[in-house]
Design a protein around this motif. Structure first.
Motif, PDB file in Angstrom:
ATOM      1  N   ASN A   1      -4.600   7.468 -13.056  1.00  0.00           N
ATOM      2  CA  ASN A   1      -4.746   6.365 -14.152  1.00  0.00           C
ATOM      3  C   ASN A   1      -6.071   6.601 -14.351  1.00  0.00           C
ATOM      4  OD1 ASN A   1      -5.560   3.337 -14.758  1.00  0.00           O
ATOM      5  ND2 ASN A   1      -4.234   2.737 -12.828  1.00  0.00           N
ATOM      6  N   LEU A   2      -6.106   6.502 -15.989  1.00  0.00           N
ATOM      7  CA  LEU A   2      -7.425   6.911 -16.757  1.00  0.00           C
ATOM      8  C   LEU A   2      -7.643   5.385 -17.053  1.00  0.00           C
ATOM      9  CD1 LEU A   2      -6.865  10.168 -19.234  1.00  0.00           C
ATOM     10  CD2 LEU A   2      -8.016  10.147 -16.432  1.00  0.00           C
ATOM     11  N   THR A   3      -7.681   4.509 -17.085  1.00  0.00           N
ATOM     12  CA  THR A   3      -7.997   3.334 -17.740  1.00  0.00           C
ATOM     13  C   THR A   3      -9.244   3.028 -17.130  1.00  0.00           C
ATOM     14  OG1 THR A   3      -5.769   2.556 -16.537  1.00  0.00           O
ATOM     15  CG2 THR A   3      -7.475   0.702 -17.749  1.00  0.00           C
ATOM     16  N   ALA A   4      -9.916   3.011 -16.215  1.00  0.00           N
ATOM     17  CA  ALA A   4     -11.327   2.535 -16.262  1.00  0.00           C
ATOM     18  C   ALA A   4     -11.985   3.132 -17.755  1.00  0.00           C
ATOM     19  CB  ALA A   4     -11.789   2.716 -14.536  1.00  0.00           C
ATOM     20  N   SER A   5     -11.746   4.576 -17.371  1.00  0.00           N
ATOM     21  CA  SER A   5     -12.478   5.613 -18.230  1.00  0.00           C
ATOM     22  C   SER A   5     -12.190   5.086 -20.093  1.00  0.00           C
ATOM     23  CB  SER A   5     -12.633   7.122 -17.417  1.00  0.00           C
ATOM     24  OG  SER A   5     -11.568   7.759 -17.710  1.00  0.00           O
ATOM     25  N   SER A   6     -10.914   5.240 -20.099  1.00  0.00           N
ATOM     26  CA  SER A   6     -10.196   5.378 -21.337  1.00  0.00           C
ATOM     27  C   SER A   6     -10.718   3.563 -21.844  1.00  0.00           C
ATOM     28  CB  SER A   6      -8.823   5.043 -21.939  1.00  0.00           C
ATOM     29  OG  SER A   6      -8.178   3.980 -20.866  1.00  0.00           O
ATOM     30  N   ILE A   7     -11.426   2.592 -21.411  1.00  0.00           N
ATOM     31  CA  ILE A   7     -12.042   1.083 -22.248  1.00  0.00           C
ATOM     32  C   ILE A   7     -13.429   2.007 -22.184  1.00  0.00           C
ATOM     33  CG2 ILE A   7     -12.142  -0.670 -21.846  1.00  0.00           C
ATOM     34  CD1 ILE A   7      -9.513  -1.357 -19.845  1.00  0.00           C
ATOM     35  N   PRO A   8     -13.658   1.220 -24.226  1.00  0.00           N
ATOM     36  CA  PRO A   8     -14.888   1.631 -24.722  1.00  0.00           C
ATOM     37  C   PRO A   8     -16.025   0.929 -23.593  1.00  0.00           C
ATOM     38  CG  PRO A   8     -12.725   1.547 -26.065  1.00  0.00           C
ATOM     39  CD  PRO A   8     -12.260   1.123 -24.656  1.00  0.00           C
ATOM     40  N   GLU A   9     -17.469   1.461 -23.723  1.00  0.00           N
ATOM     41  CA  GLU A   9     -18.293   0.794 -23.224  1.00  0.00           C
ATOM     42  C   GLU A   9     -17.961  -1.166 -24.076  1.00  0.00           C
ATOM     43  OE1 GLU A   9     -22.396   0.526 -22.555  1.00  0.00           O
ATOM     44  OE2 GLU A   9     -21.220   2.749 -22.343  1.00  0.00           O
ATOM     45  N   ASP A  10     -17.533  -1.206 -25.439  1.00  0.00           N
ATOM     46  CA  ASP A  10     -17.875  -1.567 -26.165  1.00  0.00           C
ATOM     47  C   ASP A  10     -16.954  -3.501 -25.847  1.00  0.00           C
ATOM     48  OD1 ASP A  10     -16.924   0.047 -27.668  1.00  0.00           O
ATOM     49  OD2 ASP A  10     -16.670  -1.244 -29.365  1.00  0.00           O
ATOM     50  N   PHE A  11     -15.869  -2.845 -25.188  1.00  0.00           N
ATOM     51  CA  PHE A  11     -14.623  -3.881 -25.013  1.00  0.00           C
ATOM     52  C   PHE A  11     -15.067  -4.930 -23.638  1.00  0.00           C
ATOM     53  CE2 PHE A  11     -13.384  -2.164 -28.152  1.00  0.00           C
ATOM     54  CZ  PHE A  11     -11.511  -2.426 -28.549  1.00  0.00           C
ATOM     55  N   ARG A  12     -15.782  -6.145 -23.359  1.00  0.00           N
ATOM     56  CA  ARG A  12     -15.279  -7.111 -22.491  1.00  0.00           C
ATOM     57  C   ARG A  12     -14.328  -6.793 -21.343  1.00  0.00           C
ATOM     58  NH1 ARG A  12     -15.744 -12.710 -22.102  1.00  0.00           N
ATOM     59  NH2 ARG A  12     -17.065 -13.104 -20.989  1.00  0.00           N
ATOM     60  N   ASN A  13     -13.267  -7.423 -22.361  1.00  0.00           N
ATOM     61  CA  ASN A  13     -11.991  -7.196 -22.081  1.00  0.00           C
ATOM     62  C   ASN A  13     -12.098  -5.862 -20.994  1.00  0.00           C
ATOM     63  OD1 ASN A  13      -9.186  -7.342 -20.941  1.00  0.00           O
ATOM     64  ND2 ASN A  13      -8.384  -8.172 -22.547  1.00  0.00           N
ATOM     65  N   LYS A  14     -11.707  -5.319 -20.174  1.00  0.00           N
ATOM     66  CA  LYS A  14     -11.813  -4.115 -19.208  1.00  0.00           C
ATOM     67  C   LYS A  14      -9.920  -3.737 -18.819  1.00  0.00           C
ATOM     68  CE  LYS A  14     -15.905  -2.917 -19.727  1.00  0.00           C
ATOM     69  NZ  LYS A  14     -16.365  -2.031 -20.548  1.00  0.00           N
ATOM     70  N   ARG A  15      -9.029  -5.400 -19.094  1.00  0.00           N
ATOM     71  CA  ARG A  15      -7.367  -4.950 -18.963  1.00  0.00           C
ATOM     72  C   ARG A  15      -6.981  -5.490 -20.160  1.00  0.00           C
ATOM     73  NH1 ARG A  15      -6.110  -9.786 -14.515  1.00  0.00           N
ATOM     74  NH2 ARG A  15      -4.016  -8.377 -14.701  1.00  0.00           N
ATOM     75  N   ILE A  16      -7.396  -4.549 -21.270  1.00  0.00           N
ATOM     76  CA  ILE A  16      -6.992  -4.318 -22.569  1.00  0.00           C
ATOM     77  C   ILE A  16      -5.931  -3.896 -22.518  1.00  0.00           C
ATOM     78  CG2 ILE A  16      -8.601  -2.788 -23.484  1.00  0.00           C
ATOM     79  CD1 ILE A  16      -8.150  -4.748 -26.496  1.00  0.00           C
ATOM     80  N   HIS A  17      -5.826  -2.236 -22.077  1.00  0.00           N
ATOM     81  CA  HIS A  17      -4.391  -1.454 -22.203  1.00  0.00           C
ATOM     82  C   HIS A  17      -4.833  -1.128 -20.244  1.00  0.00           C
ATOM     83  CE1 HIS A  17      -7.790   1.102 -23.817  1.00  0.00           C
ATOM     84  NE2 HIS A  17      -7.495   1.541 -22.097  1.00  0.00           N
ATOM     85  N   GLN A  18      -4.063  -0.222 -19.866  1.00  0.00           N
ATOM     86  CA  GLN A  18      -4.420   0.996 -19.436  1.00  0.00           C
ATOM     87  C   GLN A  18      -3.611   1.921 -19.802  1.00  0.00           C
ATOM     88  OE1 GLN A  18      -1.616  -0.171 -15.238  1.00  0.00           O
ATOM     89  NE2 GLN A  18      -2.086  -2.215 -15.994  1.00  0.00           N
ATOM     90  N   CYS A  19      -4.489   3.520 -18.965  1.00  0.00           N
ATOM     91  CA  CYS A  19      -4.198   4.674 -19.769  1.00  0.00           C
ATOM     92  C   CYS A  19      -3.823   5.070 -19.021  1.00  0.00           C
ATOM     93  CB  CYS A  19      -4.765   4.917 -19.686  1.00  0.00           C
ATOM     94  SG  CYS A  19      -5.032   6.760 -21.215  1.00  0.00           S
ATOM     95  N   PHE A  20      -2.171   6.237 -18.630  1.00  0.00           N
ATOM     96  CA  PHE A  20      -2.117   7.041 -17.268  1.00  0.00           C
ATOM     97  C   PHE A  20      -2.143   8.750 -17.982  1.00  0.00           C
ATOM     98  CE2 PHE A  20      -0.884   3.733 -16.465  1.00  0.00           C
ATOM     99  CZ  PHE A  20      -1.182   3.145 -15.349  1.00  0.00           C
ATOM    100  N   ARG A  21      -3.076   9.547 -17.353  1.00  0.00           N
ATOM    101  CA  ARG A  21      -2.569  11.368 -17.594  1.00  0.00           C
ATOM    102  C   ARG A  21      -1.565  12.015 -16.451  1.00  0.00           C
ATOM    103  NH1 ARG A  21      -4.665  16.121 -16.912  1.00  0.00           N
ATOM    104  NH2 ARG A  21      -5.709  17.198 -18.723  1.00  0.00           N
ATOM    105  N   PHE A  22      -0.335  12.661 -17.239  1.00  0.00           N
ATOM    106  CA  PHE A  22       0.490  13.594 -16.774  1.00  0.00           C
ATOM    107  C   PHE A  22       0.485  14.642 -17.310  1.00  0.00           C
ATOM    108  CE2 PHE A  22       2.232   9.101 -17.096  1.00  0.00           C
ATOM    109  CZ  PHE A  22       2.676   8.342 -15.969  1.00  0.00           C
ATOM    110  N   VAL A  23       0.103  15.250 -15.781  1.00  0.00           N
ATOM    111  CA  VAL A  23       0.615  17.633 -16.266  1.00  0.00           C
ATOM    112  C   VAL A  23       2.097  17.922 -16.005  1.00  0.00           C
ATOM    113  CG1 VAL A  23      -0.475  19.387 -16.109  1.00  0.00           C
ATOM    114  CG2 VAL A  23      -2.248  17.207 -15.761  1.00  0.00           C
TER     115      VAL A  23
END
Length: 312
Positions: free
Chosen positions: A288-310
């Motif tokens: 789960n990359l959500t925390a690091s994928s949301i840019p610093e300038d976005f106050r809304n930390k729930r704007i998306h969710q992002c996951f990485r699969f290998v």
């Protein structure tokens, strides 16, 4: 005139802070304000020397006259703070239709202009569509894709205007395949490739229903090394065979992508459904990359969710 001082003061403060931050980052597109003051539920994004101003629907029931005055005042103050002409602040507002609130599509074609992000160029239009052509909240993941793309066969599903594909090309991808159902967005993606000097032979664009594309592609020997899939939360486009519901359909979509990956290949999967929950079958095999994928300038930390699969 109503008291807009709290909005003016916060917007001025944010503009200075994020403007300095963006200059250090080499960015010309960034978020400045996101409902910071509850009485002013607006989202303010900078695109070069222009501003995209969206009203966030709160369900407030003002009179039409009071609402119209308030919106005009907020619009004017935003232009004043940024010291730009009013016509350079594109305003997206709710349109009242029989009690239902929805965004009003701006009249006319709007104006296309070019902005830069991390040294790459993208065409945007702040007025003609609900979205602008460049999703700012995926900036971090785009950069990540660029850093991983060298020599890779890249696939971009639900590609919109192809920003991920441009980043992959800039990162040295061997090939890119950009898939969307909209000719409008695929043409836009083509212009983004041209802006950055990439030829169309190496970078293929395909108009297709992603479900249909996946059904055919999973039967094909063609493999990919890097896939990005960012579906809408819901879609009932008349061009699609069925209705897309990302919560219901994401397991099929992810499994289909994993089947198309070469060993060691990577899938980035994201969506912006606020209530989204990843199927438990994927929890142990995804990051789960959500925390690091949301840019610093976005106050809304729930704007998306992002996951990485290998792919093993």
């Amino acid at each position: 005139m109503s008291d807009l001082s709290s909005y003016r003061n916060r917007l001025t403060k944010n503009m200075r802070h994020w403007g300095k931050w963006a200059r250090r980052q080499g960015l010309t597109c960034y978020r400045v304000y996101d409902r910071d003051v509850p009485e002013f539920p607006m989202i303010v994004d900078v695109y070069g020397d222009r501003v995209h101003l969206q009203e966030y629907d709160t369900g407030w029931m003002e009179t039409d006259e009071a609402y119209s005055i308030w919106v005009d005042e907020v619009h004017a103050v935003t232009a004043e703070v940024f010291a730009i002409p009013l016509e350079h602040v594109a305003l997206k507002i709710r349109k009242r239709m029989k009690g239902l609130a929805q965004y009003e599509k701006a009249e006319g074609a709007g104006e296309f202009f070019v902005v830069e992000e991390n040294g790459l160029k993208f065409e945007v239009n702040l007025e003609a569509y609900l979205d602008t052509g460049l999703f700012l909240d995926h900036r971090n993941t785009r950069k990540r894709v660029m850093l991983e793309a060298k020599g890779k066969r890249f696939l971009n599903l639900f590609s919109y205007t192809g920003a991920f594909s441009v980043y992959a090309a800039a990162g040295g991808a061997a090939t890119t395949t950009t898939v969307d159902l909209s000719n409008t967005y695929l043409d836009w993606a083509g212009r983004n490739f041209v802006l950055n000097g990439f030829d169309s032979v190496q970078h293929q664009r395909i108009r297709a229903d992603v479900f249909e594309f996946l059904r055919e592609a999973t039967c094909s020997p063609q493999k990919y090394d890097l896939i990005v899939m960012d579906p809408p939360s819901f879609s009932n486009s008349k061009k699609m065979l069925g209705v897309l519901d990302v919560q219901r359909d994401h397991a099929y979509l992810i499994e289909s992508c994993m089947a198309m990956l070469a060993p060691g290949g990577v899938l980035y999967f994201s969506n912006n459904l606020r209530s989204f929950e990843l199927d438990p079958m994927f929890v142990g095999i995804s990051e789960n990359l959500t925390a690091s994928s949301i840019p610093e300038d976005f106050r809304n930390k729930r704007i998306h969710q992002c996951f990485r699969f290998v792919k093993k």
